[in-house]
Design an enzyme around this catalytic site. Structure first.
Site, mmCIF file in Angstrom:
data_model
loop_
_atom_site.group_PDB
_atom_site.id
_atom_site.type_symbol
_atom_site.label_atom_id
_atom_site.label_comp_id
_atom_site.label_asym_id
_atom_site.label_seq_id
_atom_site.Cartn_x
_atom_site.Cartn_y
_atom_site.Cartn_z
ATOM 1 N N ASN A 187 -53.343 33.917 25.499
ATOM 2 C CA ASN A 187 -53.103 34.497 24.173
ATOM 3 C C ASN A 187 -52.529 35.895 24.391
ATOM 4 O O ASN A 187 -53.267 36.830 24.675
ATOM 5 C CB ASN A 187 -54.436 34.555 23.405
ATOM 6 C CG ASN A 187 -54.299 35.271 22.076
ATOM 7 O OD1 ASN A 187 -53.186 35.521 21.616
ATOM 8 N ND2 ASN A 187 -55.433 35.595 21.458
ATOM 9 N N LYS B 63 -51.253 37.838 22.260
ATOM 10 C CA LYS B 63 -51.391 38.729 21.096
ATOM 11 C C LYS B 63 -50.046 39.420 20.825
ATOM 12 O O LYS B 63 -49.000 38.786 21.040
ATOM 13 C CB LYS B 63 -52.536 39.728 21.316
ATOM 14 C CG LYS B 63 -53.807 39.018 21.798
ATOM 15 C CD LYS B 63 -55.022 39.878 21.836
ATOM 16 C CE LYS B 63 -56.196 39.057 22.367
ATOM 17 N NZ LYS B 63 -57.465 39.742 22.273
ATOM 18 N N HIS C 140 -58.877 33.148 15.108
ATOM 19 C CA HIS C 140 -59.203 34.199 16.086
ATOM 20 C C HIS C 140 -59.898 35.362 15.370
ATOM 21 O O HIS C 140 -59.567 35.685 14.227
ATOM 22 C CB HIS C 140 -57.918 34.682 16.769
ATOM 23 C CG HIS C 140 -58.194 35.540 17.963
ATOM 24 N ND1 HIS C 140 -58.554 36.869 17.839
ATOM 25 C CD2 HIS C 140 -58.210 35.265 19.282
ATOM 26 C CE1 HIS C 140 -58.763 37.370 19.054
ATOM 27 N NE2 HIS C 140 -58.558 36.413 19.943
ATOM 28 N N GLU D 107 -59.620 38.443 15.618
ATOM 29 C CA GLU D 107 -58.722 39.515 15.149
ATOM 30 C C GLU D 107 -58.080 39.144 13.814
ATOM 31 O O GLU D 107 -57.866 40.000 12.962
ATOM 32 C CB GLU D 107 -57.658 39.816 16.225
ATOM 33 C CG GLU D 107 -58.274 40.570 17.391
ATOM 34 C CD GLU D 107 -57.586 40.363 18.728
ATOM 35 O OE1 GLU D 107 -56.449 39.875 18.775
ATOM 36 O OE2 GLU D 107 -58.220 40.689 19.759
ATOM 37 N N GLU E 141 -65.555 32.387 21.451
ATOM 38 C CA GLU E 141 -65.237 33.751 21.872
ATOM 39 C C GLU E 141 -66.203 34.718 21.192
ATOM 40 O O GLU E 141 -65.992 35.095 20.024
ATOM 41 C CB GLU E 141 -63.809 34.114 21.458
ATOM 42 C CG GLU E 141 -62.742 33.249 22.089
ATOM 43 C CD GLU E 141 -61.402 33.965 22.118
ATOM 44 O OE1 GLU E 141 -60.850 34.108 23.210
ATOM 45 O OE2 GLU E 141 -60.923 34.415 21.071
ATOM 46 N N GLY F 252 -61.737 41.672 24.768
ATOM 47 C CA GLY F 252 -61.036 42.909 25.096
ATOM 48 C C GLY F 252 -61.950 44.065 25.462
ATOM 49 O O GLY F 252 -61.507 45.207 25.527
ATOM 50 N N SER G 167 -62.845 38.499 27.802
ATOM 51 C CA SER G 167 -62.830 39.223 29.077
ATOM 52 C C SER G 167 -62.921 38.313 30.308
ATOM 53 O O SER G 167 -63.563 38.675 31.297
ATOM 54 C CB SER G 167 -63.931 40.291 29.093
ATOM 55 O OG SER G 167 -63.702 41.243 28.065
#
Ligand code: PGA
Length: 253
Positions: A9, A11, A100, A102, A169, A175, A214
């Site tokens: 991914n 991003k 996701h 985000e 996740e 991150g 991560s």
């Protein structure tokens, strides 16, 4: 047997140069050295280039598959800036990431929107990589399973399980450099597997479950070795070809 998958991914990162570099890098390897399918999800303007470069690789090289990071819930019409799932399919996409964290937090996507997008994507014959996961507060309040199953329940009503991948996740691991321990990840994956099997016994058991948050070359192998972890969804570490290839090779057959 469930399909193993490692998905990059990117991003809002990368460029055409990285697309070429990645495909060239994988093309040095023989498909026989990989026990997993490899999917790269670059920003939408690079999807066609990724597909074209990947098609041009030798037949026995690793075949990088193409995925998108989002799609519209609409099929067509006056929706400026949106991209329909059928359009993604035309660029060579086989996968799309939905839900996701985000998108849930920064773009206010709620469960009902994610459910609509999932249906639109599957109708266009894309495989949906549905992301679920709890925040740190939710984990500390022992709400992890409740949160994850609620996210699954909301998105999966009427879903086609043969075009589905779930990525667990934990939001606190994305991150941040803080990975869930293999035991923590396995425990949630096991619950997700049981939940999917309850919804659809034969099909639920075959849905690939990925861990994300991560993942790096040095922690991938132990995570992927867990019984209910079938691969990973990789953010930061997927932007560097050697590291991403090493993560893909951490899936053992
Ligand atoms: P990360 O991101 O690997 O950089 O933690 C994972 C993701 O957001 O899918």
């Amino acid at each position: 047997m469930r399909q193993s998958l490692v998905i990059a991914n990117w991003k809002l990162n990368g460029d055409l140069n990285l697309v070429s570099q990645m495909v060239q890098s994988f093309s040095q390897d023989s498909a026989a050295d990989y026990a997993t399918d490899v999917v790269i999800c670059p920003p939408a303007p690079y999807l066609s280039a990724l597909h074209a470069e990947s098609l041009a690789c030798a037949e026995d090289a690793v075949n990088v598959k193409v995925g998108a990071q989002n799609c519209s819930e609409y099929t067509q019409g006056a929706y400026t800036g949106e991209i329909a799932a059928s359009m993604l399919r035309e660029t060579g996409c086989e996968y799309v990431i939905l839900g996701h964290s985000e998108r849930r937090t920064l773009f206010s996507e709620d469960d009902s929107l994610i459910a609509k997008k999932l249906k639109a994507a599957q109708q266009a014959e894309l495989t949906v990589v549905l992301c679920v996961g709890e925040s740190l507060t939710e984990r500390e309040n022992n709400q992890t399973i409740e949160v994850v199953t609620a996210q699954l329940a909301a998105a999966l009503d009427g879903a086609d399980f043969s075009r589905l991948v779930i990525a667990y996740e934990p939001v606190w691991a994305i991150g941040t450099g803080k990975t869930a321990s293999p035991q923590q990840a396995q425990a949630v994956h096991q619950e997700i597997r049981q939940y999917l099997s309850q919804l659809s016994n034969d099909k639920g058991a075959k849905v690939p479950l990925l861990y994300g948050g991560s993942v790096k070359a040095d922690n991938a192998e132990v995570l992927f070795a867990q019984t209910d972890i079938d691969g990973g969804l990789i953010g930061g570490a997927s932007l560097e070809a050697d590291q991403f290839r090493a993560i893909c090779r951490a899936v053992k057959g």
